[in-house]
Design an enzyme around this catalytic site. Structure first.
Site, PDB file in Angstrom:
ATOM      1  N   ASN A   1     -72.045  10.622  22.129  1.00  0.00           N
ATOM      2  CA  ASN A   1     -71.634   9.425  21.389  1.00  0.00           C
ATOM      3  C   ASN A   1     -70.153   9.170  21.588  1.00  0.00           C
ATOM      4  OD1 ASN A   1     -74.213   8.942  19.911  1.00  0.00           O
ATOM      5  ND2 ASN A   1     -73.758  10.997  19.143  1.00  0.00           N
TER       6      ASN A   1
ATOM      7  N   LYS B   1     -63.918  14.505   8.045  1.00  0.00           N
ATOM      8  CA  LYS B   1     -62.858  14.190   9.003  1.00  0.00           C
ATOM      9  C   LYS B   1     -62.551  12.703   8.966  1.00  0.00           C
ATOM     10  CE  LYS B   1     -63.342  14.205  13.704  1.00  0.00           C
ATOM     11  NZ  LYS B   1     -63.740  14.902  14.929  1.00  0.00           N
TER      12      LYS B   1
ATOM     13  N   LYS C   1     -59.861   9.497  10.785  1.00  0.00           N
ATOM     14  CA  LYS C   1     -58.971   9.112  11.876  1.00  0.00           C
ATOM     15  C   LYS C   1     -57.566   8.886  11.333  1.00  0.00           C
ATOM     16  CE  LYS C   1     -62.326   9.069  14.836  1.00  0.00           C
ATOM     17  NZ  LYS C   1     -62.418  10.165  15.834  1.00  0.00           N
TER      18      LYS C   1
ATOM     19  N   ASP D   1     -57.981  13.312  12.971  1.00  0.00           N
ATOM     20  CA  ASP D   1     -58.205  13.146  14.408  1.00  0.00           C
ATOM     21  C   ASP D   1     -57.351  11.994  14.933  1.00  0.00           C
ATOM     22  OD1 ASP D   1     -59.182  12.965  16.969  1.00  0.00           O
ATOM     23  OD2 ASP D   1     -61.258  12.550  16.404  1.00  0.00           O
TER      24      ASP D   1
ATOM     25  N   GLU E   1     -56.476  17.150  15.113  1.00  0.00           N
ATOM     26  CA  GLU E   1     -57.317  17.058  16.314  1.00  0.00           C
ATOM     27  C   GLU E   1     -56.779  16.130  17.388  1.00  0.00           C
ATOM     28  OE1 GLU E   1     -61.485  16.427  15.531  1.00  0.00           O
ATOM     29  OE2 GLU E   1     -61.776  15.274  17.364  1.00  0.00           O
TER      30      GLU E   1
ATOM     31  N   GLU F   1     -62.504  17.574  23.448  1.00  0.00           N
ATOM     32  CA  GLU F   1     -63.669  16.701  23.623  1.00  0.00           C
ATOM     33  C   GLU F   1     -63.559  15.846  24.878  1.00  0.00           C
ATOM     34  OE1 GLU F   1     -62.924  14.239  19.923  1.00  0.00           O
ATOM     35  OE2 GLU F   1     -63.450  12.640  21.296  1.00  0.00           O
TER      36      GLU F   1
ATOM     37  N   ASP G   1     -67.555  18.931  24.681  1.00  0.00           N
ATOM     38  CA  ASP G   1     -68.890  18.390  24.394  1.00  0.00           C
ATOM     39  C   ASP G   1     -69.769  18.684  25.615  1.00  0.00           C
ATOM     40  OD1 ASP G   1     -71.152  16.710  24.232  1.00  0.00           O
ATOM     41  OD2 ASP G   1     -70.044  15.125  23.191  1.00  0.00           O
TER      42      ASP G   1
ATOM     43  N   HIS H   1     -67.748  18.396  20.067  1.00  0.00           N
ATOM     44  CA  HIS H   1     -67.710  16.965  19.741  1.00  0.00           C
ATOM     45  C   HIS H   1     -69.114  16.370  19.932  1.00  0.00           C
ATOM     46  CE1 HIS H   1     -67.745  12.926  21.670  1.00  0.00           C
ATOM     47  NE2 HIS H   1     -66.896  12.613  20.705  1.00  0.00           N
TER      48      HIS H   1
ATOM     49  N   GLU I   1     -70.137  18.821  15.276  1.00  0.00           N
ATOM     50  CA  GLU I   1     -69.731  17.589  14.605  1.00  0.00           C
ATOM     51  C   GLU I   1     -70.956  16.834  14.080  1.00  0.00           C
ATOM     52  OE1 GLU I   1     -67.358  15.018  17.122  1.00  0.00           O
ATOM     53  OE2 GLU I   1     -66.498  14.034  15.368  1.00  0.00           O
TER      54      GLU I   1
HETATM   55 MG   LIG Z   1     -62.216  13.506  18.189  1.00  0.00          MG
END
Ligand SMILES: [Mg+2]
Length: 388
Positions: free
Chosen positions: A53, A180, A182, A212, A238, A264, A291, A321, A340
């Site tokens: 994703n 989490k 942003k 992140d 992150e 990631e 990932d 991720h 995640e």
């Molecule tokens: Mg991230």
């Protein structure tokens, strides 16, 4: 056994969310079905894959370059000694005549095929994927469940601080202990207000909040934010700078004591090795987020695990991720630190089985055969539509 046909397509997983670097209004995803000649209950066994994703599809490169290699291969060349499909042997075939380096979208295309091959292998063996991985690559004693955290807190037009807090409350009510959000898409003062608002929802406990940056910051900004957020003792900070700027990460780790997470957007064992060599990552506290789907699949991810072990890292420091069911099985089987989760985002590919239960921030991979994407009704409808 042999693979009789392959069907790939692109589906939208768009939404109005935004991180510090991109918006997701045009986001899409490659989906793949590999149909085998193994018949169970009158139907061929089919392996499914998709490209995680949050990165764009790799359908064209997959169709033009990699699927012809897979379908053109001598069927026996894909099999292990026991006559069953060997994703690792198939991987060698897929990567024949590929130069080293320059991983780009190639690693995504191969990762999707690798996922479908593993799904197929586990289904033919009649077991859930975590069991197949544990028996074939692990110690035969997989974890029963896996730590998951809820990733959200995106920037959305018109989203207020109250909306952000409500979003986090929904995550807590859904069974997550760690969330989490942003940062880096606003200025420092506004982000601090957002961070403190979420910590309030967490009862004042910053160690349950990860932030992140999605690779946005230069070194000066990374250090400035680091200094401002260090007192909160966050779960992790992150992908602070560009994923390949190992020196930035190393300098940050000299100045910022709490955990850092990244990886990631590293798409090969070589990139992961460079992170370990030059990125200043600390095996006692930091997290590696490669990932498997974006980075040449589980076959390459096992090499990443070997590299980590050589550098003295525990598999428990890995939290991939992507928020998908494939990594959930890998995490249980290879005893990673977690996985995640994107509750509600990136549908229909994001998240786990429709009937999955999250409790105390842990989730079991489930007992459906293979990856079990059949347990995500809306997604499965699209996957089935590829070949029937
Ligand atoms: Mg991230």
């Amino acid at each position: 056994m042999k693979i009789t046909s392959a069907y790939a397509s692109t589906i939208p997983i768009s939404s109005s969310i935004r991180n510090a670097f991109i918006d997701f209004s045009k986001m899409d995803c490659t989906i793949l079905a590999l149909v085998s000649d193994v018949i169970v209950d009158g139907k061929p066994v089919v392996g499914y894959g998709f490209n995680s994703n949050g990165r764009y599809n790799a359908t064209a490169i997959m169709k033009d370059r990699f699927l012809p290699r897979l379908l053109g291969a001598e069927p026996d060349s894909l099999l292990a000694e026991d006559g069953q499909i060997s994703p690792a042997k198939a991987w060698q075939l897929l990567m024949r005549n590929e130069k080293p380096g320059g991983h780009g979208e190639r690693s995504v295309a191969v990762g999707v095929i690798d996922m479908a091959l593993h799904d197929l292998a586990a289904k033919i063996a009649g077991v859930p994927l975590y069991r197949w991985i544990s028996d074939n690559y692990g110690d035969g004693d997989p974890d029963e469940d896996v730590f998951v955290y809820a990733a959200g807190g995106y920037y959305v037009p018109g989203k207020s601080i109250g909306d952000l807090q409500d979003e986090m409350r929904v995550f807590l009510d859904a069974g997550y202990d760690v969330v989490k959000m942003k940062i880096g898409g606003a200025d420092l003062a506004e982000d601090i207000t957002r961070i403190e608002a979420v910590i309030d929802v967490l009862g004042g406990d910053g160690s349950r909040l990860a932030v992140d940056v999605n690779g946005k910051f230069d070194l000066t900004t990374a250090l400035e934010y680091g200094k401002a957020i260090e007192p909160y003792g966050l779960f992790w900070y992150e992908e602070v700078g560009d994923p390949l700027d190992y020196a930035l990460n190393a300098t940050l780790s000299e100045h910022y004591a709490p955990p850092i997470a990244t990886g990631e957007n590293l798409f090969s064992v070589h990139d992961a090795r460079n992170l370990l060599r030059y990125g200043g990552m600390r095996p006692d506290r930091d997290y590696i987020q490669v990932d498997p789907t974006l980075a040449y699949g589980l076959t390459e991810y096992r090499r990443v695990q070997d590299e980590l072990a050589r550098h003295g890292w525990s598999s428990r420091r890995c939290v991939p991720h992507g928020g998908h069911q494939f990594s959930l099985h890998i995490a249980a089987a290879l005893k990673l630190g977690g996985n995640e989760s994107y509750p509600g985002e990136f549908q229909p590919t994001g998240g786990f089985a429709d009937d999955a239960v999250i409790s105390n921030s842990r989730i079991a991979p489930g007992d459906r055969l293979g990856i079990g994407l059949e347990g995500k009704a809306e997604f499965y409808r699209l996957l089935r539509g590829l070949h029937s």
